[in-house]
Design a protein around this motif. Sequence first.
Motif: not given
Length: 317
Positions: A79, A104, A182, A75-76, A97
């Motif tokens: 992003c 992030l 994120d 995910k991060t 974030d």
Amino acid sequence: MIIVCQKCRTRFHLDDDATDKSSFVARCTVCGHLFSAYKPNRVQEITFLDLEKTRRDDASDHVMTISNRKGGVAKTTTCLNLGVSLALHNKKVLLVDFDAQANLTLSLGQKKLPTFYDAQKAIGKPLDDFIIATQYPNLWLLPSGRNMVLLNKLYFGAQHFEYMLKDRLRSIKDQFDFILIDTPPSIEFYTLNALTASNRVLIPCQCDYLSTHGVDQVMRLISLIRKNSNPLIQSRILFTMMDRASRSSRLILSKIKDLYQGQTFNTVIEMDGALKDAQILSMPAIHYSRKSVAGTQYIELAKEIISNLDDSVPSVP
Ligand SMILES: Nc1ncnc2c1ncn2[C@@H]1O[C@H](COP(=O)(O)OP(=O)(O)O)[C@@H](O)[C@H]1O
Ligand SMILES: [Mg+2]
């Protein structure tokens, strides 16, 4: 408040104003036992800029949440690398974030900055004051930090809590071509807020068995959000950390493509050691190495997203 004797389990109703302390020692009048008792947290009232307008507004197509209920599915990473790639396509991008772990923010080499929580506490100050320019052109960050956990603690369960982020983003969202949010793996405060503020959800899915469950859970949550607060929300799955040499990865990819037809990105992000090396230096992959396989694929993904922006892809109800 209700407190319970830890020895004989007798329940006592106490006046909320009986003590100012959040924890105290009580003596049970039935068995005489001394025990520690805790005052339950009161959900605090949220200050909104304009709740009624926020609730009426459609969420915007250029606001995208990155979500999966499983951790470690990129995910991060997505992003950051998608944000940088959109920025390289001359789009103005804000990364939000919204995970108290602040991975992030750390991935951009930033720490100890005022966060969305601080912005929420200083409701008179414009959100602009909390957004920082990153070292990359066209890329800005609304940072996270340790105090972000307080959002969940103070406001989860408060009336209309899921509109808090959308309410604050209203004043700045038109300054950006894309806003990527994120989120943590859990649902609770952060993901519900992000999904209420976004019209698009990117669901990273590692091609392994457990990640497919995470996808299923986000899809179900999205259909609830669609019914309750955001009827226009759309979702797409991004396959990440694909190992083309692995038979099970290929099998899972084709099963998910069948199950969620038309709701997967064409671009697939492959396993790439350069991403981990880049992370150690707090760098996006493409800036670390122009030849990075995953870095190049994130550039392709950005192209796909820009060209699909007007598409309307229905999600599984
Ligand atoms: N394409 C990839 N190839 C290799 N490693 C990756 C790739 N994508 C992510 N990773 C690594 O996987 C780990 C988890 O990624 P992360 O983005 O933090 O996941 P999440 O935010 O979903 O918890 C990190 O160590 C990251 O560097
Ligand atoms: Mg993360």
